[in-house]
Write a protein that holds these residues in place. Sequence first.
Motif, PDB file in Angstrom:
ATOM      1  N   LYS A 178      27.297  29.128  44.197  1.00 23.81           N
ATOM      2  CA  LYS A 178      27.773  30.211  43.332  1.00 23.81           C
ATOM      3  C   LYS A 178      28.243  31.405  44.147  1.00 23.81           C
ATOM      4  CE  LYS A 178      23.993  30.115  40.956  1.00 23.81           C
ATOM      5  NZ  LYS A 178      23.016  30.658  39.990  1.00 23.81           N
TER       6      LYS A 178
ATOM      7  N   SER B  66      31.897  32.395  45.097  1.00 29.03           N
ATOM      8  CA  SER B  66      32.772  33.129  44.179  1.00 29.03           C
ATOM      9  C   SER B  66      33.067  34.531  44.682  1.00 29.03           C
ATOM     10  CB  SER B  66      32.124  33.208  42.791  1.00 29.03           C
ATOM     11  OG  SER B  66      30.951  33.981  42.853  1.00 29.03           O
TER      12      SER B  66
ATOM     13  N   THR C 297      37.013  31.314  41.242  1.00 23.25           N
ATOM     14  CA  THR C 297      36.926  32.528  40.426  1.00 23.25           C
ATOM     15  C   THR C 297      38.208  33.353  40.553  1.00 23.25           C
ATOM     16  OG1 THR C 297      34.562  32.554  40.882  1.00 23.25           O
ATOM     17  CG2 THR C 297      35.489  34.527  39.897  1.00 23.25           C
TER      18      THR C 297
ATOM     19  N   PHE D  86      39.070  30.770  31.717  1.00 24.37           N
ATOM     20  CA  PHE D  86      37.686  31.017  32.114  1.00 24.37           C
ATOM     21  C   PHE D  86      36.805  29.829  31.758  1.00 24.37           C
ATOM     22  CE2 PHE D  86      38.989  34.721  33.675  1.00 24.37           C
ATOM     23  CZ  PHE D  86      38.631  35.925  33.120  1.00 24.37           C
TER      24      PHE D  86
ATOM     25  N   TYR E  49      32.306  25.017  37.473  1.00 22.33           N
ATOM     26  CA  TYR E  49      31.123  25.530  38.159  1.00 22.33           C
ATOM     27  C   TYR E  49      29.866  24.844  37.647  1.00 22.33           C
ATOM     28  CZ  TYR E  49      33.054  29.410  40.884  1.00 22.33           C
ATOM     29  OH  TYR E  49      33.724  30.164  41.820  1.00 22.33           O
TER      30      TYR E  49
ATOM     31  N   ILE F 114      26.608  29.300  36.467  1.00 17.14           N
ATOM     32  CA  ILE F 114      27.873  29.943  36.835  1.00 17.14           C
ATOM     33  C   ILE F 114      27.610  31.221  37.626  1.00 17.14           C
ATOM     34  CG2 ILE F 114      29.023  28.992  34.802  1.00 17.14           C
ATOM     35  CD1 ILE F 114      29.004  31.728  33.576  1.00 17.14           C
ATOM     36  N   PRO F 115      28.559  31.600  38.474  1.00 18.87           N
ATOM     37  CA  PRO F 115      28.352  32.792  39.302  1.00 18.87           C
ATOM     38  C   PRO F 115      28.359  34.062  38.458  1.00 18.87           C
ATOM     39  CG  PRO F 115      30.188  31.460  40.118  1.00 18.87           C
ATOM     40  CD  PRO F 115      29.840  30.948  38.775  1.00 18.87           C
TER      41      PRO F 115
ATOM     42  N   LEU G 157      29.863  36.751  39.097  1.00 17.38           N
ATOM     43  CA  LEU G 157      31.216  37.302  39.035  1.00 17.38           C
ATOM     44  C   LEU G 157      31.995  36.711  37.868  1.00 17.38           C
ATOM     45  CD1 LEU G 157      33.154  39.224  40.354  1.00 17.38           C
ATOM     46  CD2 LEU G 157      33.841  37.442  41.936  1.00 17.38           C
ATOM     47  N   MET G 158      31.789  35.408  37.647  1.00 20.61           N
ATOM     48  CA  MET G 158      32.454  34.731  36.540  1.00 20.61           C
ATOM     49  C   MET G 158      31.970  35.328  35.223  1.00 20.61           C
ATOM     50  SD  MET G 158      34.760  32.555  36.628  1.00 20.61           S
ATOM     51  CE  MET G 158      35.558  32.488  35.056  1.00 20.61           C
TER      52      MET G 158
ATOM     53  N   PHE H 143      33.597  38.565  34.572  1.00 21.61           N
ATOM     54  CA  PHE H 143      34.954  38.383  34.065  1.00 21.61           C
ATOM     55  C   PHE H 143      34.937  38.025  32.596  1.00 21.61           C
ATOM     56  CE2 PHE H 143      36.527  39.526  37.801  1.00 21.61           C
ATOM     57  CZ  PHE H 143      37.024  38.598  38.708  1.00 21.61           C
ATOM     58  N   TRP H 144      34.018  37.125  32.197  1.00 19.15           N
ATOM     59  CA  TRP H 144      33.889  36.757  30.791  1.00 19.15           C
ATOM     60  C   TRP H 144      33.704  38.011  29.926  1.00 19.15           C
ATOM     61  CZ3 TRP H 144      34.952  32.717  27.948  1.00 19.15           C
ATOM     62  CH2 TRP H 144      34.910  31.422  28.484  1.00 19.15           C
TER      63      TRP H 144
END
Lengths: 232, 250, 232
Positions: free
Chosen positions: A171, A174, A185, A202, A209, C71-72, C74-75, C78-79
């Motif tokens: 992870k 990213s 990402t 997304f 991921y 999931i990271p 950072l992701m 963004f979400w």
Amino acid sequence: MNVALDFTAILNDQYLHYFVTGIQNTIALFVLTWLVAFPLAVLLTVIRSSGIRPLSWLIALYVEYHRNVPLLVQLLFWYFGISSLFPDGLNDFINQHNTEFIFALLALVLYTAAYMSEDMRSGLRAISKTQFEAARAMGFGFVQTMTYAILPQVWRLSLPPLVNQTLILFKGTSLAASIGVAELTFQARQIESITFRVFESFFVVSLLYLAGSLTLMFAGSWLAQRYKLRTR
Amino acid sequence: MMVPIITLESVGKSFGSFRALKSVTGEINAGEIVVICGLSGSGKSTLIRCLNGLEAIDEGRIVVDGIDVAARNTDLNQLRRRIGFVFQQYSLFPHLTAIDNVSIGLRRLQRVPTEEARARALVLLERVGLAHRSNYVPAELSGGEQQRVAIARALSMNPPIILLDEPTSALDPEVVGDVLAILQSLSGTGITIVCVTHEMGFARNVGDWIWFMEDGSLIEKAPPELFFSKPHHPSAQRFISTIWRSHERA
Amino acid sequence: MLDVVQQYWPYLLFGSYPNGPLGGFTMTLVIAIVSLVLTFPSAVLVALARTSEVRVLEHAAFLFVTIVRGIPLLMLIFWVYFFLPVALGTPISPFWSLILAIVVFQTAYLSEVLRAAIEALPKGQTEAALSLGLSYFPRIWKVTLPQALYNSIPGILNQFTSMIKETSLGYVLAVEELTYAANKVNNFILVKPFSVFALLALTYFAVCFTLTQLVRLLEARIENRFTRVAAA
């Protein structure tokens, strides 16, 4: 939400290569980091257990730095800070070879090795002193003792936290997006900003991921079971 | 002609301010079986651990198989390959099967090819009665079985000397006999055995010499017949009478 | 590095305050504390769901934790920042996006810490409460949670330390926390990137290292208290 979902808008030839590049870079970062960080962590653990005080202290400092500074800051420090100290020749070389990727790799390797060496160190502490004595009494030197008697046990004992750290590394790749590495990402943002398909882009990346994480989790727990060190 | 294979000259060792060994002097000839006994804290474990350098001595000299154990330029690893050591807690490598435990010295230290090493290990395991358990890991073996594997491991490189530090103290009484029987079978083979133990029956039947220690000093050295019938030192006398009394009770 | 500190310490510590919005390290603390305050109750709820023995709740909580941990961060950021406004129809500020993402992320992790603490309580506690006739909620409120939470204090502090490090991701959203502020200072000075980013790393190190030492101290004390009670 009044926009219809349209996955075909992003999963077509036009944009597929974004995903492919993202996957490639993520996996490349992940695998390369692991392949360098793990032996480095073993080396650090062996050195630390040799008993040479100043070296142990240095390694402890190294570990504490990487555990207490955010990974993002470590990345930025390498990319902006330390790179400014490099001689021009080195910077030219790096610039010709995918700068961002190299610095991301550097930061991730050092970060992961720090945590892994701690995991191994706690595995090491769980091994009783008599194991060392048994190997030394047979005539094994220090390095041989570590190689044949101790490290195989450390590996088995540290497997669960090492698996967890591997997941964290996966992870962590990213964050390379923040310095412009085109991993998953970063690509999610790229696709979204071009196609305006926020959810779809997304969602696909998140799914990727998750697939990776779940695979690692299952593989990890299978390994941990297989190599479990049984003691009475 | 009896040749001394182990010589101790005024050996002294301290742990901080505690004197564990005080001027211990003695000789062990090749092929002899010496039993070291005494009360807890008498220094017997420390003494045997000094013989192969697991503990470093502070005074005196120990010469094993012609080599000064404490000398600065001694290759301790080389020396230790000629000395088998059996621990009270067996100390087998938990990640290896019995046969791998026994063969690892041959394979990694003497560069014997794996096939041959395993074959030789199997022979040794047969000798201690555990050939049928060769593919089991220590966690699957009982204490007595682990100790027998440990003895096989100690013998794996054909050492001229084997040292045992209370090999039966951690075992259930029923299996003590099995382990001692193996040691008894070693007598007469030419191997020198030094054994720290409380098993006085073994000492009496198998030992050539009994070394009695108290408070870090070696206060009596005698063959079993003399030691048990006519001990000189009052501590030795007390020790023997306590042993017999507990023997009678048991 | 000293001159950078001398010249820019107010900005790095407080942002543009009082002549503008709060920023810098203070903002980092604000984000972390607000996140902790919001995470705590939701983590308790998720942990209770996991240990409730009600199938639906257990599975839902398990799904939540697994997905968020897969999931990271950072992701997730963004979400929240790019998708949630689309879904809800209102824009969300970077500040709240960051906090919300950290809260969701840490709820999953903190709930695992609390769940472990709840499951580690001796069965006798639950049995004693049941035999006293306490139903679920009074039992949880009066017997289980007080003890589990007390024992989790080191774990909670650990997660708080992680939150402080995670605030650095505000850099990506241009939230005025410490990392972003340092970056702005660097873009202003231009010629001292090493000093600026070294200072940044050192600041995080000082804060997080102090916290981890505090955790170590507390772990020792809490363990002792437990054994004292057991002995008495």
